[in-house]
Each structure stands twice: as C-alpha cells, then as structure tokens.
Motif scaffolding. Structure first.
Motif: not given
Length: 313
Positions: A120-134, A239-247
């Motif tokens: 679920i956390m990976a899916y959340d990062r996917y939406l935030a990075i790949c579909h930021p406007l939505h 910078k973008v990758f750092s938002t999901c690096g920990s996960h």
C-alpha cells in the motif's frame, strides 16, 4: 489443557522452546542484547507514531500508513521477544499449547499486515510521483482508511483458516520446538497427525501473500523509476527518489529475509539456519525501521527537531 479442537489422543499439553542452546555460555549477553533491541524497537516505533500525530504537516496518507506500519512493528516484535527473553532466565522455557497457537497466529497475522502495508505504501508513492496532479483526488482519506481496514480485516480472517487446522492436529510425542517461538514448520514436524494438507495450504498461502504484495510493490517502483528517469535534472531526480528511498530500503531488507526463510526449498535447510534468519526479519528489521525512516526522511527529521526544540528550548 489440550490443543483447541484436539482429540483425546493428544498427550502433549505444553511445548519447550529451545531458543539458542548452542550459545549456552552467552545466555546473559544474549538477554542484554535482545532486551536492548526490544526496548529500542518499541521506543523508536512509538517515537515515529508520536511525531506523526504531533506534527500537522505529517497528517498525510504517506505518514498515516507509516504510523500504522510502526504500530505493527511494535506488536510484531512483542509477539516473540518477551518469551525469548524469559527463556534466558529459566532452565526450561515452556509454553502451553494454547499460548503456542496464539503466538503462531498473531505472528503470521501481523506479518501478513506488514506485507500488505508495504504494498500500500509503494502504491501511495506511485500515485504521488507518477500522478501528482491527481494524487489528492485519488488518495482520499476515505480510500486510505478503506485500504487499511481491508488489510486488517482480510488478514485477520485469512490467518484464521490455517491456525484452525493447526489446532486440530494431534501432538502425542516429542514436545521440544527447535526455535525461539512457535513457528509453523517445527510444529508440523512435531505433530503425529497427517500434516500434508495443512503444509501445502499454509505454504501456498505464504507464497500468495508474499509474491502478490511483492509484485504490487515492484510494479509500483518500476513505474516510479521510469518516471524518475525522464526527469532531466540529476538533482531533481534525487529529490523525487528521496521521497520513497526509506520505504524501498525497508522493502529490500524485509523481503530478502522473508523470501529466503519461507520460499526456498524446505528440504535444503536446517531449523538452526531458520532461527538465525527469523532473528533478522522478526527482531532486527523492526529495530532498523525507525532509524531508516528517521535518518532518511527529511520531513520526519524536521518534525523531530521541532518537537525537541519545543520541549527543551
């Protein structure tokens, strides 16, 4: 006391957890080490929960999932470590059949939730990075709680099936478990009933949970990597990758140990080897998680600094 649902043929009323008899001369040192690891695990994950609850800037889906993950880590390690610690203080570490089954159930119940939370956390990062406007339209509060509720309820009910079958087995011979907690494999080995059905179903369920969650996680990160590679600036990519690096770090550590423990051919390993791997993913991984998220996540570090200044300045 008999196993839940057992017949009168069951003679075993308790099990003996061997722990680490080969390290007999280091029992006191192991007690100190695991005690320290347990306290740090609980304190570290509790700190993450407090930070997220206290700082309003972290009241976002990503951190809602992270606080749930930290909560799971506390109980995940609590299921096994206290009983392990008691084994260092007594000559024979006994556990009743009912307590053994309960420990087995909650261990795999919490492990199942952990797998789904990582997906679920990976899916959340996917939406935030790949579909930021939505992102805000898709990842609503309702969806967040629906995903979490479905995760908890689904695993709660799904974990009951193999445990119910396990409690119907007869244990009428040896009662020594070569492990530091009640794992399914050594329990099946001790049973004097036919365990072929339960064995195939349990490990099939493990395969489904592990690989479905891992596949969803990998699919999310494959899409994330493709999007990041299209960013022209190296600084922006980092910078973008750092938002999901920990996960991603937690995912790699966790799945490496779990797959090696539960998915490799069973006839090729010893329980001794399995115990050492279990220590890694059930004790050391929950211990590392708070450090990974706190040290690699800038927002969590900033929130921690704010709280610290507020308390001591």
């Amino acid at each position: 006391m008999k196993a839940w649902g057992s017949s009168n043929e069951s003679a075993v009323t308790e099990f003996i957890l061997l722990g680490f008899p080969e390290m007999h001369n280091f029992q006191k040192l192991l007690f100190v080490f695991f005690s320290f690891a347990y306290v740090l695990t609980v304190a570290g994950n509790l700190l993450i929960i407090i930070i997220i609850k206290t700082d309003s800037h972290l009241h976002r889906p990503m951190y809602l999932f992270l606080s749930n993950f930290a909560f799971i880590q506390i109980w995940y390690t609590t299921v096994t470590v206290p009983k392990l610690l008691s084994g260092f203080l007594v000559k024979t570490n006994k556990i009743s059949i009912d307590a053994c089954f309960a420990q087995c159930y909650f261990f795999f119940f919490l492990a199942g939730i952990e797998n789904f939370l990582l997906a679920i956390m990976a899916y959340d990062r996917y939406l935030a990075i790949c579909h930021p406007l939505h992102y805000t339209k898709i990842m609503t509060t309702t969806l967040c709680w629906s995903l979490l509720s479905g995760c908890w309820l689904g695993i709660f009910l799904g974990s009951l099936v193999p445990i119910i079958y396990l409690t119907k087995l007869n244990f009428c011979g040896a009662n020594t478990i070569n492990h530091f907690f009640c794992d399914v494999s050594p329990l099946l080995k001790l049973s004097c009933s036919d365990t072929s059905f339960l064995k195939s179903n349990f490990f099939s369920l493990m395969w489904v949970i592990i690989f479905s969650c891992l596949s969803l996680t990998m699919l999310s990160y494959i899409n994330i990597i493709f999007v990041i590679m299209k960013i022209p600036s190296t600084v922006s990519r980092l910078k973008v990758f750092s938002t999901c690096g920990s996960h991603l770090t937690v995912v790699i550590i966790y799945y490496s140990a779990v797959i090696f423990s539960y998915v490799r051919p069973k006839e090729r390993y010893s329980f001794q080897e399995d115990k050492m791997i279990s220590v890694f993913y059930s004790i050391l991984t929950p211990l590392l998680n708070p450090f990974i998220y706190c040290l690699r996540n800038k927002e969590v570090k900033l929130a921690l600094l704010k709280i610290t200044k507020r308390k001591f300045v």
